[in-house]
Motif scaffolding. Sequence first.
Motif, PDB file in Angstrom:
ATOM      1  N   ASP A  95     -16.466 -34.395  61.286  1.00  0.00           N
ATOM      2  CA  ASP A  95     -15.584 -35.317  61.207  1.00  0.00           C
ATOM      3  C   ASP A  95     -16.293 -35.841  62.739  1.00  0.00           C
ATOM      4  OD1 ASP A  95     -14.710 -35.817  58.444  1.00  0.00           O
ATOM      5  OD2 ASP A  95     -12.462 -34.386  59.476  1.00  0.00           O
ATOM      6  N   TYR A  96     -16.747 -34.124  63.354  1.00  0.00           N
ATOM      7  CA  TYR A  96     -16.854 -34.993  64.825  1.00  0.00           C
ATOM      8  C   TYR A  96     -18.363 -35.414  64.321  1.00  0.00           C
ATOM      9  CZ  TYR A  96     -18.528 -33.496  69.230  1.00  0.00           C
ATOM     10  OH  TYR A  96     -19.283 -33.975  70.197  1.00  0.00           O
ATOM     11  N   GLU A  97     -19.114 -34.634  63.888  1.00  0.00           N
ATOM     12  CA  GLU A  97     -20.642 -35.359  64.436  1.00  0.00           C
ATOM     13  C   GLU A  97     -20.860 -36.336  63.513  1.00  0.00           C
ATOM     14  OE1 GLU A  97     -21.888 -30.605  63.301  1.00  0.00           O
ATOM     15  OE2 GLU A  97     -22.069 -31.800  61.411  1.00  0.00           O
ATOM     16  N   LYS A  98     -20.426 -36.961  62.451  1.00  0.00           N
ATOM     17  CA  LYS A  98     -19.600 -38.837  62.158  1.00  0.00           C
ATOM     18  C   LYS A  98     -19.702 -39.040  62.928  1.00  0.00           C
ATOM     19  CE  LYS A  98     -19.645 -38.605  57.461  1.00  0.00           C
ATOM     20  NZ  LYS A  98     -18.838 -39.554  56.440  1.00  0.00           N
ATOM     21  N   SER A  99     -18.334 -38.883  64.262  1.00  0.00           N
ATOM     22  CA  SER A  99     -18.212 -39.259  65.617  1.00  0.00           C
ATOM     23  C   SER A  99     -18.987 -39.953  66.363  1.00  0.00           C
ATOM     24  CB  SER A  99     -17.128 -39.047  65.413  1.00  0.00           C
ATOM     25  OG  SER A  99     -17.019 -37.624  66.390  1.00  0.00           O
ATOM     26  N   VAL A 100     -20.303 -38.853  66.300  1.00  0.00           N
ATOM     27  CA  VAL A 100     -21.174 -38.885  67.467  1.00  0.00           C
ATOM     28  C   VAL A 100     -22.340 -39.196  66.977  1.00  0.00           C
ATOM     29  CG1 VAL A 100     -22.094 -37.392  69.442  1.00  0.00           C
ATOM     30  CG2 VAL A 100     -20.121 -36.772  68.908  1.00  0.00           C
ATOM     31  N   GLN A 101     -22.693 -39.009  66.280  1.00  0.00           N
ATOM     32  CA  GLN A 101     -24.038 -39.195  65.576  1.00  0.00           C
ATOM     33  C   GLN A 101     -24.023 -40.892  65.018  1.00  0.00           C
ATOM     34  OE1 GLN A 101     -25.982 -36.072  63.063  1.00  0.00           O
ATOM     35  NE2 GLN A 101     -25.010 -35.024  64.184  1.00  0.00           N
ATOM     36  N   LEU A 102     -23.256 -41.310  64.462  1.00  0.00           N
ATOM     37  CA  LEU A 102     -23.125 -42.440  63.564  1.00  0.00           C
ATOM     38  C   LEU A 102     -22.998 -43.514  64.630  1.00  0.00           C
ATOM     39  CD1 LEU A 102     -22.045 -41.905  59.860  1.00  0.00           C
ATOM     40  CD2 LEU A 102     -24.465 -41.181  61.064  1.00  0.00           C
ATOM     41  N   GLN A 103     -23.267 -43.610  66.072  1.00  0.00           N
ATOM     42  CA  GLN A 103     -22.483 -45.067  67.082  1.00  0.00           C
ATOM     43  C   GLN A 103     -24.618 -45.020  67.054  1.00  0.00           C
ATOM     44  OE1 GLN A 103     -21.489 -42.768  70.946  1.00  0.00           O
ATOM     45  NE2 GLN A 103     -20.514 -41.609  69.232  1.00  0.00           N
ATOM     46  N   PRO A 104     -24.471 -46.175  68.264  1.00  0.00           N
ATOM     47  CA  PRO A 104     -25.405 -47.004  68.392  1.00  0.00           C
ATOM     48  C   PRO A 104     -26.157 -46.081  69.519  1.00  0.00           C
ATOM     49  CG  PRO A 104     -23.812 -48.292  68.087  1.00  0.00           C
ATOM     50  CD  PRO A 104     -22.442 -47.353  67.947  1.00  0.00           C
ATOM     51  N   HIS A 105     -27.043 -45.918  68.997  1.00  0.00           N
ATOM     52  CA  HIS A 105     -28.392 -44.853  69.876  1.00  0.00           C
ATOM     53  C   HIS A 105     -29.435 -45.536  70.973  1.00  0.00           C
ATOM     54  CE1 HIS A 105     -25.879 -41.516  69.219  1.00  0.00           C
ATOM     55  NE2 HIS A 105     -26.182 -40.768  69.784  1.00  0.00           N
ATOM     56  N   ILE A 106     -29.747 -45.133  72.006  1.00  0.00           N
ATOM     57  CA  ILE A 106     -30.466 -45.280  73.102  1.00  0.00           C
ATOM     58  C   ILE A 106     -31.978 -44.645  73.072  1.00  0.00           C
ATOM     59  CG2 ILE A 106     -31.512 -47.228  74.892  1.00  0.00           C
ATOM     60  CD1 ILE A 106     -28.888 -48.676  74.082  1.00  0.00           C
ATOM     61  N   VAL A 107     -32.941 -45.484  72.481  1.00  0.00           N
ATOM     62  CA  VAL A 107     -34.019 -44.422  73.441  1.00  0.00           C
ATOM     63  C   VAL A 107     -34.566 -45.523  74.351  1.00  0.00           C
ATOM     64  CG1 VAL A 107     -36.458 -43.800  72.850  1.00  0.00           C
ATOM     65  CG2 VAL A 107     -34.358 -44.133  70.723  1.00  0.00           C
ATOM     66  N   TYR A 108     -35.319 -44.777  75.487  1.00  0.00           N
ATOM     67  CA  TYR A 108     -35.775 -45.254  76.359  1.00  0.00           C
ATOM     68  C   TYR A 108     -36.451 -44.732  77.614  1.00  0.00           C
ATOM     69  CZ  TYR A 108     -32.479 -41.076  78.162  1.00  0.00           C
ATOM     70  OH  TYR A 108     -32.502 -39.518  78.942  1.00  0.00           O
ATOM     71  N   LEU A 109     -37.509 -45.513  78.077  1.00  0.00           N
ATOM     72  CA  LEU A 109     -37.855 -45.038  78.893  1.00  0.00           C
ATOM     73  C   LEU A 109     -37.541 -44.421  80.366  1.00  0.00           C
ATOM     74  CD1 LEU A 109     -41.614 -46.885  78.192  1.00  0.00           C
ATOM     75  CD2 LEU A 109     -41.067 -44.713  77.659  1.00  0.00           C
ATOM     76  N   ALA A 110     -37.301 -43.401  81.371  1.00  0.00           N
ATOM     77  CA  ALA A 110     -36.674 -43.275  82.915  1.00  0.00           C
ATOM     78  C   ALA A 110     -38.201 -42.529  83.729  1.00  0.00           C
ATOM     79  CB  ALA A 110     -36.226 -42.353  82.273  1.00  0.00           C
ATOM     80  N   LEU A 111     -37.615 -43.254  84.562  1.00  0.00           N
ATOM     81  CA  LEU A 111     -39.018 -42.900  85.485  1.00  0.00           C
ATOM     82  C   LEU A 111     -38.302 -41.700  86.662  1.00  0.00           C
ATOM     83  CD1 LEU A 111     -42.116 -43.330  87.093  1.00  0.00           C
ATOM     84  CD2 LEU A 111     -40.539 -45.186  87.799  1.00  0.00           C
ATOM     85  N   SER A 112     -38.302 -40.895  86.779  1.00  0.00           N
ATOM     86  CA  SER A 112     -37.480 -39.640  86.955  1.00  0.00           C
ATOM     87  C   SER A 112     -38.436 -38.708  88.126  1.00  0.00           C
ATOM     88  CB  SER A 112     -36.433 -38.841  86.938  1.00  0.00           C
ATOM     89  OG  SER A 112     -37.075 -37.980  85.691  1.00  0.00           O
ATOM     90  N   SER A 113     -39.780 -37.950  87.408  1.00  0.00           N
ATOM     91  CA  SER A 113     -40.480 -37.710  88.025  1.00  0.00           C
ATOM     92  C   SER A 113     -42.172 -37.941  87.491  1.00  0.00           C
ATOM     93  CB  SER A 113     -40.865 -35.993  88.015  1.00  0.00           C
ATOM     94  OG  SER A 113     -40.459 -35.317  86.480  1.00  0.00           O
TER      95      SER A 113
END
Length: 264
Positions: A95-113
Amino acid sequence: MTYEGVLTKMQTEMGNPIQYYLVFESSFLNVNQLLGKKIDISFQGYQCLNCGKKKKIFRQGFCYDCFMSSASAGDWIMKPELSTAHLDIEDRDLDYEKSVQLQPHIVYLALSSEVKVGVTRKTQVPTRWIDQGAVQAIPVVEVPNRYLAGITEVALKDHYADKTNWQKMLKGEIPQVDLIKERASLKYLIPKEVLEYYDVEKNDLYDLQFPIAQYPKKVTSLNLDKSPNYSGKLAGIKGQYLIFEDGTVFNIRTFEGYVVKINI
């Protein structure tokens, strides 16, 4: 003035610069207002963020028992490609895993180092990038579950870093990179299952401004287990780090679950 409580990661608010808050059980502190001021930090003990017991923190603010058993500390947290809720397969608590995993996710590029690839839930934009100390970030794809985000990240990791060099990030040693061009060039790397979510024309570039009076030339990490008392003048805040004038840096995220007393 004295504040005391259990450390949790600083809450943030997008702005120019970003606003940071330390939130305790009965009080909170706008950390930006402490820039240029002397701060005393003293370690008082431990309190697990999961069970609340005064047990030594093992990882991510959890004691060992909670880290090994809690659904919010499963392997799929750090390795999204291991997510299985979309298959109705449980890791620790479906139940917990569905609540977190089955929602929109973003794959991104970030400039940190340098340019890094990462995954975050859509609800964590732009918080995730702030926490990493990224000065710029751009979404690559938005997908409906964590698994698809995970396999995309794995495909891109052969070409981009997936971890931030925290020392370079804190020193402000960041290369000039055009993230829009980078995003446009990686279509051929995206897995077939995810290509339908990639739009070459969608370029939502985020710029992030951190409250920093001066960047350190050298950095030394404060470890509360080895140095339970520290005093220093705050020179900046970036990612989840407090940066002091003497080059000491304190990663709040590393010490979640530690009880501290802060004097200003």
